[in-house]
Write a protein that holds these residues in place. Structure first.
Motif, PDB file in Angstrom:
ATOM      1  N   THR A 231       0.827  -1.204   0.000  1.00 14.66           N
ATOM      2  CA  THR A 231       0.000   0.000   0.000  1.00 14.66           C
ATOM      3  C   THR A 231       0.862   1.256   0.000  1.00 14.66           C
ATOM      4  N   LEU A 232       1.951   1.237   0.758  1.00 15.03           N
ATOM      5  CA  LEU A 232       2.824   2.418   0.832  1.00 15.03           C
ATOM      6  C   LEU A 232       3.486   2.713  -0.510  1.00 15.03           C
ATOM      7  N   VAL A 233       3.858   1.670  -1.271  1.00 18.15           N
ATOM      8  CA  VAL A 233       4.519   1.928  -2.550  1.00 18.15           C
ATOM      9  C   VAL A 233       3.519   2.190  -3.669  1.00 18.15           C
ATOM     10  N   VAL A 234       2.312   1.645  -3.542  1.00 16.39           N
ATOM     11  CA  VAL A 234       1.304   1.822  -4.589  1.00 16.39           C
ATOM     12  C   VAL A 234       0.665   3.208  -4.512  1.00 16.39           C
ATOM     13  N   GLN A 235       0.419   3.689  -3.292  1.00 18.33           N
ATOM     14  CA  GLN A 235      -0.267   4.962  -3.097  1.00 18.33           C
ATOM     15  C   GLN A 235       0.494   5.833  -2.096  1.00 18.33           C
ATOM     16  N   PRO A 236       1.661   6.364  -2.473  1.00 18.11           N
ATOM     17  CA  PRO A 236       2.393   7.244  -1.549  1.00 18.11           C
ATOM     18  C   PRO A 236       1.523   8.423  -1.136  1.00 18.11           C
ATOM     19  N   GLY A 237       1.588   8.766   0.147  1.00 16.49           N
ATOM     20  CA  GLY A 237       0.817   9.898   0.629  1.00 16.49           C
ATOM     21  C   GLY A 237      -0.610   9.567   1.014  1.00 16.49           C
ATOM     22  N   LEU A 238      -1.011   8.314   0.843  1.00 13.17           N
ATOM     23  CA  LEU A 238      -2.387   7.935   1.179  1.00 13.17           C
ATOM     24  C   LEU A 238      -2.644   8.056   2.670  1.00 13.17           C
ATOM     25  N   VAL A 293       9.926  -4.292  -2.361  1.00 14.53           N
ATOM     26  CA  VAL A 293      11.304  -3.823  -2.197  1.00 14.53           C
ATOM     27  C   VAL A 293      11.793  -3.106  -3.454  1.00 14.53           C
ATOM     28  N   THR A 294      11.242  -3.464  -4.607  1.00 15.28           N
ATOM     29  CA  THR A 294      11.652  -2.823  -5.859  1.00 15.28           C
ATOM     30  C   THR A 294      11.286  -1.348  -5.882  1.00 15.28           C
ATOM     31  N   PHE A 295      10.259  -0.984  -5.126  1.00 13.10           N
ATOM     32  CA  PHE A 295       9.695   0.365  -5.239  1.00 13.10           C
ATOM     33  C   PHE A 295       9.729   1.137  -3.914  1.00 13.10           C
ATOM     34  N   LEU A 296      10.573   0.733  -2.986  1.00 12.19           N
ATOM     35  CA  LEU A 296      10.585   1.402  -1.686  1.00 12.19           C
ATOM     36  C   LEU A 296      11.019   2.861  -1.781  1.00 12.19           C
ATOM     37  N   ASP A 297      11.627   3.258  -2.896  1.00 11.39           N
ATOM     38  CA  ASP A 297      11.971   4.670  -3.074  1.00 11.39           C
ATOM     39  C   ASP A 297      10.720   5.543  -3.179  1.00 11.39           C
ATOM     40  N   ARG A 298       9.542   4.943  -3.408  1.00 12.98           N
ATOM     41  CA  ARG A 298       8.298   5.700  -3.521  1.00 12.98           C
ATOM     42  C   ARG A 298       7.666   6.008  -2.163  1.00 12.98           C
ATOM     43  N   VAL A 299       8.109   5.349  -1.112  1.00 11.40           N
ATOM     44  CA  VAL A 299       7.481   5.514   0.198  1.00 11.40           C
ATOM     45  C   VAL A 299       7.683   6.936   0.705  1.00 11.40           C
ATOM     46  N   THR A 300       6.617   7.537   1.213  1.00 10.88           N
ATOM     47  CA  THR A 300       6.703   8.897   1.753  1.00 10.88           C
ATOM     48  C   THR A 300       6.363   8.960   3.237  1.00 10.88           C
ATOM     49  N   GLU A 301       5.876   7.868   3.815  1.00  7.66           N
ATOM     50  CA  GLU A 301       5.419   7.882   5.198  1.00  7.66           C
ATOM     51  C   GLU A 301       6.469   7.305   6.144  1.00  7.66           C
ATOM     52  N   PRO A 302       6.534   7.796   7.378  1.00  6.13           N
ATOM     53  CA  PRO A 302       7.391   7.150   8.375  1.00  6.13           C
ATOM     54  C   PRO A 302       6.865   5.751   8.681  1.00  6.13           C
ATOM     55  N   LEU A 303       7.793   4.829   8.904  1.00  8.16           N
ATOM     56  CA  LEU A 303       7.432   3.424   9.118  1.00  8.16           C
ATOM     57  C   LEU A 303       8.136   2.890  10.350  1.00  8.16           C
ATOM     58  N   LEU A 304       7.371   2.189  11.192  1.00  9.42           N
ATOM     59  CA  LEU A 304       7.905   1.522  12.377  1.00  9.42           C
ATOM     60  C   LEU A 304       7.774   0.012  12.166  1.00  9.42           C
TER      61      LEU A 304
END
Length: 367
Positions: A231-238, A293-304
């Motif tokens: 979800t984080l890589v498909v819809q950054p900023g969601l 993992v291929t698209f983790l550069d798209r993540v915009t949210e902090p992750l724990l």
């Protein structure tokens, strides 16, 4: 005891452009001139020089434009396909009251996802709100025995008591949700659609004023951790922030090899998947495109990330690998390791959920 590895790096973007230019021009000297005067005994006027015609330049052909390459559309079973998909999340409906506690009311709910009706539960704390919302994505439970809201019951209760409205999605093919017969062969990417649409349904739920659709977080466990990463890589900023517990690998090949390929009873499903897409060794491009993992550069949210060192279901190395890939991409990620904790979390669960609540409190603040 928890060990923390934390990275809060400012993401940077690097771009490189290669300019290829070729030009040629022959500006050669103009050769030839008036002839030398004729020699004779009689002086005679010099003949008028005959002009030498200038060479006629050859026409310069107009450059033929190269055709613009047509982008290859992504495979319909892939994360890039989900990135371009139009989502229809909405129609969040409160059903019967399942439970009333001293802190919240537990409702059965349904919402729309990709034309399907998806069931779930909503723990709605007392008060007028609007309240920040957490969407929960559960781990694998056999759909034949799954009942609505099952899984993550400790998290549902604790987080609602901290003042969060908690929407737990059942996913398609579970409990009262509609069926999607292709979901297994599609590597369960339909679950990612259901989580994206759950968030959109919350945002569209103006008829439930207690929900603040502008403050939404995700929490996923095990298989649901993988759904959360998708979800984080498909819809950054969601959403505003995300937490994952004991997550599956961010590399789809490792999940395929651990739970499908070569396991007794999965021969037919393995054969269907390989027939549809090719084995990872035969078609690595496909498997890269279904791996977050291929698209983790798209993540915009902090992750724990929470993971136990004694997890025999999802190896701790997977958490290290996901953390390392996010840090390499300059993302805001925190990895908390729990010494001796198994997959389900036991003694360390209370510390982990307190950390999760504090993390969401930090990032789901009123704007």
């Amino acid at each position: 005891m928890g060990h923390v590895f934390r990275s809060r790096l400012t993401a940077t973007a690097a771009a490189a452009a290669l300019l290829l230019a070729a030009c040629s021009g022959d500006d050669g000297d103009q050769l030839g001139g008036p002839p030398s005067p004729a020699s004779s005994g009689t002086s005679a006027p010099a003949a008028a020089p005959t002009p030498t015609p200038s060479p006629t330049p050859s026409p310069t052909p107009s450059p033929t434009p190269s055709p613009t390459p047509t982008p290859t559309p992504p495979h319909h079973v892939s994360l890039p396909a989900l990135m371009h998909q139009r989502y229809d999340g909405g129609d969040l409906r409160l059903g019967e009251v399942l439970e009333t506690t001293d802190a919240y009311t537990r409702y059965a709910v349904t919402y729309r996802s990709s034309g399907l009706t998806i069931s779930g539960i909503l723990n709605l704390p007392a008060g007028n709100g609007p309240l920040p919302v957490l969407v929960l994505a559960h781990g694998y439970i056999d759909p034949d025995i799954y009942t609505t809201g099952r899984g993550l019951r400790r998290e549902q209760d604790y987080l609602a008591r901290q003042g969060y409205a908690v929407l737990h999605t059942d996913y398609r093919n579970h409990a009262g949700s509609d069926d999607d017969p292709a979901n297994e062969v599609r590597l369960r990417l339909g679950y990612t659609e259901d989580v994206v649409n759950a968030v959109l349904a919350v945002r569209a739920a103006s008829h439930i004023p207690q929900l603040d659709g502008e403050r939404v977080g995700l929490l996923g466990r095990s298989m649901g951790g993988g759904v959360t990463l998708n979800t984080l890589v498909v819809q950054p900023g969601l959403v505003d922030a995300a937490v994952i517990y004991a997550s599956v690998s961010s590399n789809a090949v490792q999940n395929f090899d651990r739970w499908i390929r070569g396991r007794p009873g999965t021969e037919d499903l393995t054969a269907e998947i390989v027939a549809a897409y090719g084995a990872p060794e035969e078609n690595p491009a496909f498997w890269r495109d279904v791996s977050p993992v291929t698209f983790l550069d798209r993540v915009t949210e902090p992750l724990l990330i929470h993971h136990g060192t004694a997890d025999e279901t999802c190896p701790p190395q997977w958490a290290h690998d996901t953390d390392a890939a996010l840090r390499a991409a300059g993302k805001d990620v925190t990895l908390q390791l729990y010494e001796g904790e198994p997959h389900a979390f036991e003694a360390g669960w209370q510390l982990s959920i307190e950390r999760s609540a504090a993390f969401f409190a930090e990032h789901l603040t009123a704007g």
